[in-house]
Design an enzyme around this catalytic site. Structure first.
Site, PDB file in Angstrom:
ATOM      1  N   ASN A   1      44.607  -0.460 -13.181  1.00  0.00           N
ATOM      2  CA  ASN A   1      44.455  -0.114 -14.029  1.00  0.00           C
ATOM      3  C   ASN A   1      44.203   0.992 -15.372  1.00  0.00           C
ATOM      4  OD1 ASN A   1      41.925  -0.514 -13.336  1.00  0.00           O
ATOM      5  ND2 ASN A   1      41.804  -2.418 -14.844  1.00  0.00           N
TER       6      ASN A   1
ATOM      7  N   ARG B   1      35.267   0.984 -24.693  1.00  0.00           N
ATOM      8  CA  ARG B   1      36.332  -0.221 -23.948  1.00  0.00           C
ATOM      9  C   ARG B   1      37.314  -0.304 -24.541  1.00  0.00           C
ATOM     10  NH1 ARG B   1      34.474  -1.818 -19.107  1.00  0.00           N
ATOM     11  NH2 ARG B   1      34.962  -3.932 -19.727  1.00  0.00           N
TER      12      ARG B   1
ATOM     13  N   PHE C   1      37.724  -8.386  -3.903  1.00  0.00           N
ATOM     14  CA  PHE C   1      38.769  -7.580  -3.862  1.00  0.00           C
ATOM     15  C   PHE C   1      38.027  -6.460  -3.373  1.00  0.00           C
ATOM     16  CE2 PHE C   1      36.788  -8.412  -8.185  1.00  0.00           C
ATOM     17  CZ  PHE C   1      36.074  -7.414  -8.833  1.00  0.00           C
TER      18      PHE C   1
ATOM     19  N   TYR D   1      31.091   1.637  -6.651  1.00  0.00           N
ATOM     20  CA  TYR D   1      31.488  -0.540  -7.078  1.00  0.00           C
ATOM     21  C   TYR D   1      30.760  -0.519  -6.248  1.00  0.00           C
ATOM     22  CZ  TYR D   1      35.346   1.361  -9.671  1.00  0.00           C
ATOM     23  OH  TYR D   1      36.363   1.680 -10.842  1.00  0.00           O
TER      24      TYR D   1
ATOM     25  N   HIS E   1      38.773   3.421 -16.521  1.00  0.00           N
ATOM     26  CA  HIS E   1      37.197   2.904 -15.841  1.00  0.00           C
ATOM     27  C   HIS E   1      36.956   3.159 -17.683  1.00  0.00           C
ATOM     28  CE1 HIS E   1      33.899   1.757 -14.728  1.00  0.00           C
ATOM     29  NE2 HIS E   1      33.329   3.325 -14.857  1.00  0.00           N
TER      30      HIS E   1
ATOM     31  N   THR F   1      40.506  -5.748 -18.921  1.00  0.00           N
ATOM     32  CA  THR F   1      40.978  -5.141 -17.314  1.00  0.00           C
ATOM     33  C   THR F   1      41.855  -6.492 -16.667  1.00  0.00           C
ATOM     34  OG1 THR F   1      38.805  -5.841 -17.411  1.00  0.00           O
ATOM     35  CG2 THR F   1      39.626  -5.505 -15.242  1.00  0.00           C
TER      36      THR F   1
ATOM     37  N   GLU G   1      26.513   6.145 -14.206  1.00  0.00           N
ATOM     38  CA  GLU G   1      27.685   6.564 -13.305  1.00  0.00           C
ATOM     39  C   GLU G   1      27.519   7.700 -13.643  1.00  0.00           C
ATOM     40  OE1 GLU G   1      29.827   2.180 -13.833  1.00  0.00           O
ATOM     41  OE2 GLU G   1      30.241   3.416 -15.279  1.00  0.00           O
TER      42      GLU G   1
ATOM     43  N   ARG H   1      45.183   0.373 -21.027  1.00  0.00           N
ATOM     44  CA  ARG H   1      45.994  -0.306 -20.169  1.00  0.00           C
ATOM     45  C   ARG H   1      46.691  -0.862 -20.249  1.00  0.00           C
ATOM     46  NH1 ARG H   1      39.807  -3.048 -18.014  1.00  0.00           N
ATOM     47  NH2 ARG H   1      39.771  -1.363 -16.426  1.00  0.00           N
TER      48      ARG H   1
ATOM     49  N   LYS I   1      42.119   6.804 -12.944  1.00  0.00           N
ATOM     50  CA  LYS I   1      42.113   6.232 -11.656  1.00  0.00           C
ATOM     51  C   LYS I   1      43.834   6.571 -11.048  1.00  0.00           C
ATOM     52  CE  LYS I   1      39.906   2.120 -12.834  1.00  0.00           C
ATOM     53  NZ  LYS I   1      39.882   0.495 -12.050  1.00  0.00           N
TER      54      LYS I   1
END
Ligand code: RTP
Ligand code: MG
Length: 140
Positions: A114, A87, A59, A51, A117, A93, A128, A104, A11
């Site tokens: 964070n 993950r 948010f 998203y 993704h 998260t 995706e 993270r 990100k």
């Protein structure tokens, strides 16, 4: 063990801090292989589309804003159980709850910033990947 593909993003909060290599290294050392990668500065419209599942969430505006605030690295990762493995490597998260050794925990600034993704299921991984890559851009 199934060889899977998953979609990953580094990100803007992480590219801004020059963490592309450090994060990719954690993914590789965690057993995943980068089979497609490119740097994109997504538009607000692209972020809203990507998203869309979160569009009713409080948010959402903040999420679209932060994802279009700078360059992102979009990647396809391949490996054994790549979706759940990624993950695990990402961590929770909220970085305050992320386990020691996760991306993270090491790098995220907040829930909103964070750093990474990762797809959460086979169906979303497929969608995706197709959102950002054509078949010819993925080289296994
Ligand atoms: P991601 O989709 O980014 O891999 O992260 P995730 O599955 O762990 O989290 P998800 O629930 O899908 O939320 C997507 C992203 O929205 C931001 N978020 N902000 N301010 C908040 O309360 C809040 N909650 C979620 C996070 O950046 C999260 O990664
Ligand atoms: Mg998610």
């Amino acid at each position: 063990m199934a060889i899977e593909r998953t979609f990953s993003m580094i990100k803007p909060d992480a590219t801004r801090r020059n963490l592309t290599g450090a994060i990719t290294k954690m993914l590789e050392e965690g057993g995943l292989r980068v089979v497609a990668s490119k740097r994109v500065w997504m538009s607000r419209r692209e972020a809203e589309g990507f998203y869309a599942v979160h569009k009713e969430r409080p948010f959402f505006g903040e999420l679209v804003e932060s994802m279009s605030a700078g360059p992102t690295i979009v990647q396809v990762l391949e490996g054994e159980n790549a979706i759940s493995r990624n993950r695990e490597l990402m961590g929770a998260t909220n970085p305050a709850q992320a386990a020691e050794g996760t991306i993270r925990k090491a790098h995220a600034l907040s829930i909103g910033e964070n750093s990474v993704h990762g797809s959460d299921a086979p169906e979303t991984a497929k969608e995706e990947i197709a959102y950002w890559f054509s078949e010819t851009e993925i080289v296994g």
